[in-house]
Motif scaffolding. Structure first.
Motif, PDB file in Angstrom:
ATOM      1  N   VAL A   1       0.832  -1.203   0.000  1.00 45.87           N
ATOM      2  CA  VAL A   1       0.000   0.000   0.000  1.00 45.87           C
ATOM      3  C   VAL A   1       0.868   1.256   0.000  1.00 45.87           C
ATOM      4  CG1 VAL A   1      -2.024  -1.081   1.032  1.00 45.87           C
ATOM      5  CG2 VAL A   1      -0.324  -0.027   2.508  1.00 45.87           C
ATOM      6  N   TYR A   2       2.163   1.088   0.305  1.00 48.85           N
ATOM      7  CA  TYR A   2       3.086   2.222   0.309  1.00 48.85           C
ATOM      8  C   TYR A   2       4.509   1.684   0.271  1.00 48.85           C
ATOM      9  CZ  TYR A   2       5.647   6.380   1.650  1.00 48.85           C
ATOM     10  OH  TYR A   2       6.540   7.434   1.650  1.00 48.85           O
ATOM     11  N   GLU A   3       5.368   2.407  -0.465  1.00 44.06           N
ATOM     12  CA  GLU A   3       6.782   2.055  -0.467  1.00 44.06           C
ATOM     13  C   GLU A   3       7.598   3.282  -0.830  1.00 44.06           C
ATOM     14  OE1 GLU A   3       9.833  -1.379  -2.114  1.00 44.06           O
ATOM     15  OE2 GLU A   3       7.966  -1.051  -3.210  1.00 44.06           O
ATOM     16  N   ASP A   4       8.701   3.465  -0.122  1.00 43.59           N
ATOM     17  CA  ASP A   4       9.700   4.461  -0.483  1.00 43.59           C
ATOM     18  C   ASP A   4      11.071   3.853  -0.171  1.00 43.59           C
ATOM     19  OD1 ASP A   4      10.301   4.921   2.274  1.00 43.59           O
ATOM     20  OD2 ASP A   4       8.935   6.623   2.387  1.00 43.59           O
ATOM     21  N   GLU A   5      12.106   4.667  -0.157  1.00 47.43           N
ATOM     22  CA  GLU A   5      13.460   4.137   0.032  1.00 47.43           C
ATOM     23  C   GLU A   5      13.710   3.617   1.447  1.00 47.43           C
ATOM     24  OE1 GLU A   5      13.165   8.277   1.111  1.00 47.43           O
ATOM     25  OE2 GLU A   5      12.771   7.376  -0.833  1.00 47.43           O
ATOM     26  N   GLN A   6      12.893   4.002   2.417  1.00 44.86           N
ATOM     27  CA  GLN A   6      13.129   3.618   3.807  1.00 44.86           C
ATOM     28  C   GLN A   6      12.093   2.666   4.398  1.00 44.86           C
ATOM     29  OE1 GLN A   6      14.568   6.915   6.485  1.00 44.86           O
ATOM     30  NE2 GLN A   6      13.656   8.138   4.837  1.00 44.86           N
ATOM     31  N   VAL A   7      10.883   2.674   3.837  1.00 46.45           N
ATOM     32  CA  VAL A   7       9.746   2.000   4.470  1.00 46.45           C
ATOM     33  C   VAL A   7       8.916   1.243   3.444  1.00 46.45           C
ATOM     34  CG1 VAL A   7       7.565   2.454   5.688  1.00 46.45           C
ATOM     35  CG2 VAL A   7       9.604   3.759   6.288  1.00 46.45           C
ATOM     36  N   LEU A   8       8.345   0.137   3.885  1.00 49.59           N
ATOM     37  CA  LEU A   8       7.373  -0.619   3.096  1.00 49.59           C
ATOM     38  C   LEU A   8       6.145  -0.831   3.970  1.00 49.59           C
ATOM     39  CD1 LEU A   8       6.623  -2.342   0.578  1.00 49.59           C
ATOM     40  CD2 LEU A   8       7.669  -4.274   1.760  1.00 49.59           C
ATOM     41  N   ALA A   9       4.972  -0.664   3.391  1.00 52.77           N
ATOM     42  CA  ALA A   9       3.714  -0.938   4.091  1.00 52.77           C
ATOM     43  C   ALA A   9       2.883  -1.857   3.211  1.00 52.77           C
ATOM     44  CB  ALA A   9       2.971   0.358   4.389  1.00 52.77           C
ATOM     45  N   PHE A  10       2.295  -2.868   3.839  1.00 55.11           N
ATOM     46  CA  PHE A  10       1.505  -3.843   3.088  1.00 55.11           C
ATOM     47  C   PHE A  10       0.377  -4.375   3.961  1.00 55.11           C
ATOM     48  CE2 PHE A  10       5.222  -5.803   4.983  1.00 55.11           C
ATOM     49  CZ  PHE A  10       4.738  -6.951   5.585  1.00 55.11           C
ATOM     50  N   LEU A  11      -0.626  -4.954   3.305  1.00 49.19           N
ATOM     51  CA  LEU A  11      -1.779  -5.497   4.019  1.00 49.19           C
ATOM     52  C   LEU A  11      -1.379  -6.730   4.811  1.00 49.19           C
ATOM     53  CD1 LEU A  11      -4.580  -5.229   1.300  1.00 49.19           C
ATOM     54  CD2 LEU A  11      -3.995  -3.581   3.104  1.00 49.19           C
TER      55      LEU A  11
ATOM     56  N   LEU B   1      13.823  -2.315  20.779  1.00 48.45           N
ATOM     57  CA  LEU B   1      15.008  -2.336  21.624  1.00 48.45           C
ATOM     58  C   LEU B   1      16.308  -2.196  20.846  1.00 48.45           C
ATOM     59  CD1 LEU B   1      13.957  -5.125  24.150  1.00 48.45           C
ATOM     60  CD2 LEU B   1      13.915  -2.641  24.477  1.00 48.45           C
ATOM     61  N   GLU B   2      16.263  -2.389  19.539  1.00 44.61           N
ATOM     62  CA  GLU B   2      17.467  -2.239  18.711  1.00 44.61           C
ATOM     63  C   GLU B   2      17.585  -0.860  18.075  1.00 44.61           C
ATOM     64  OE1 GLU B   2      18.069  -5.446  15.952  1.00 44.61           O
ATOM     65  OE2 GLU B   2      17.769  -6.957  17.502  1.00 44.61           O
ATOM     66  N   LEU B   3      16.587  -0.004  18.265  1.00 45.82           N
ATOM     67  CA  LEU B   3      16.667   1.350  17.739  1.00 45.82           C
ATOM     68  C   LEU B   3      17.651   2.163  18.566  1.00 45.82           C
ATOM     69  CD1 LEU B   3      12.901   2.145  17.107  1.00 45.82           C
ATOM     70  CD2 LEU B   3      14.665   1.874  15.354  1.00 45.82           C
ATOM     71  N   GLY B   4      18.473   2.947  17.864  1.00 43.25           N
ATOM     72  CA  GLY B   4      19.407   3.824  18.546  1.00 43.25           C
ATOM     73  C   GLY B   4      19.159   5.268  18.151  1.00 43.25           C
ATOM     74  N   GLU B   5      19.910   6.155  18.750  1.00 46.98           N
ATOM     75  CA  GLU B   5      19.763   7.570  18.423  1.00 46.98           C
ATOM     76  C   GLU B   5      20.003   7.821  16.938  1.00 46.98           C
ATOM     77  OE1 GLU B   5      21.623  10.451  20.950  1.00 46.98           O
ATOM     78  OE2 GLU B   5      21.261   9.225  22.728  1.00 46.98           O
ATOM     79  N   GLU B   6      20.864   7.014  16.335  1.00 46.56           N
ATOM     80  CA  GLU B   6      21.151   7.169  14.907  1.00 46.56           C
ATOM     81  C   GLU B   6      19.942   6.829  14.037  1.00 46.56           C
ATOM     82  OE1 GLU B   6      22.133   2.898  15.939  1.00 46.56           O
ATOM     83  OE2 GLU B   6      22.425   4.832  16.924  1.00 46.56           O
TER      84      GLU B   6
ATOM     85  N   ALA C   1      11.159   8.935  12.867  1.00 46.40           N
ATOM     86  CA  ALA C   1      10.273  10.055  12.520  1.00 46.40           C
ATOM     87  C   ALA C   1       9.602   9.806  11.174  1.00 46.40           C
ATOM     88  CB  ALA C   1      11.058  11.360  12.495  1.00 46.40           C
ATOM     89  N   HIS C   2      10.342   9.253  10.224  1.00 46.59           N
ATOM     90  CA  HIS C   2       9.777   8.980   8.901  1.00 46.59           C
ATOM     91  C   HIS C   2       8.674   7.920   8.993  1.00 46.59           C
ATOM     92  CE1 HIS C   2       9.465   8.732   4.604  1.00 46.59           C
ATOM     93  NE2 HIS C   2       9.696   7.434   4.652  1.00 46.59           N
ATOM     94  N   ILE C   3       8.897   6.891   9.795  1.00 46.80           N
ATOM     95  CA  ILE C   3       7.871   5.854   9.964  1.00 46.80           C
ATOM     96  C   ILE C   3       6.573   6.483  10.465  1.00 46.80           C
ATOM     97  CG2 ILE C   3       7.182   3.851  11.358  1.00 46.80           C
ATOM     98  CD1 ILE C   3      10.174   2.949  11.167  1.00 46.80           C
TER      99      ILE C   3
END
Length: 114
Positions: A19-29, A51-56, A62-64
């Motif tokens: 339902v959506y895709e760009d260079e960073q994210v994919l969304a699907f049903l 738990l694996e997300l870091g400041e980087e 934010a994009h998600i």
């Protein structure tokens, strides 16, 4: 990761209803939908869980959330409300070890969940 089902979906090895895709994210049903609108939103970068997300990963995070807003509006659930869920760990119900968000809406959702 070669054994990750979501990485295989990103690579096109497993089909999905995008339902959506760009260079960073994919969304699907979601194939096991729990609401009239049930979309999975995943980063293309393999991240096992919150738990694996870091400041980087701040810009990615934010994009998600910007994609969540866009999809909620496009799918018609922004006005009446929706639920955004991410499970972290087996005890919480995370069955795929790749960070993902469930966007659920289109009906009244009970509380408490689970």
């Amino acid at each position: 990761m070669q054994d990750c089902i979501f990485c295989k979906i990103i690579a096109g090895e497993i089909p999905s209803q995008k339902v959506y895709e760009d260079e960073q994210v994919l969304a699907f049903l979601d194939i096991d939908a729990k609401a009239p609108v049930h979309v999975l939103i995943i980063p293309k970068k393999h991240v096992g869980s919150v738990l694996e997300l870091g400041e980087e990963d701040g810009a990615l995070t934010a994009h998600i959330f910007a994609v969540v807003k866009k999809l909620a509006e496009e799918l018609g659930v922004a006005k009446d409300g929706f639920r955004l869920v991410t499970n972290t760990g087996l005890a919480a119900g995370q069955t795929v070890p790749h960070l993902h968000f469930h966007l659920l809406g289109g009906r009244e959702l009970g509380w408490p969940p689970g």
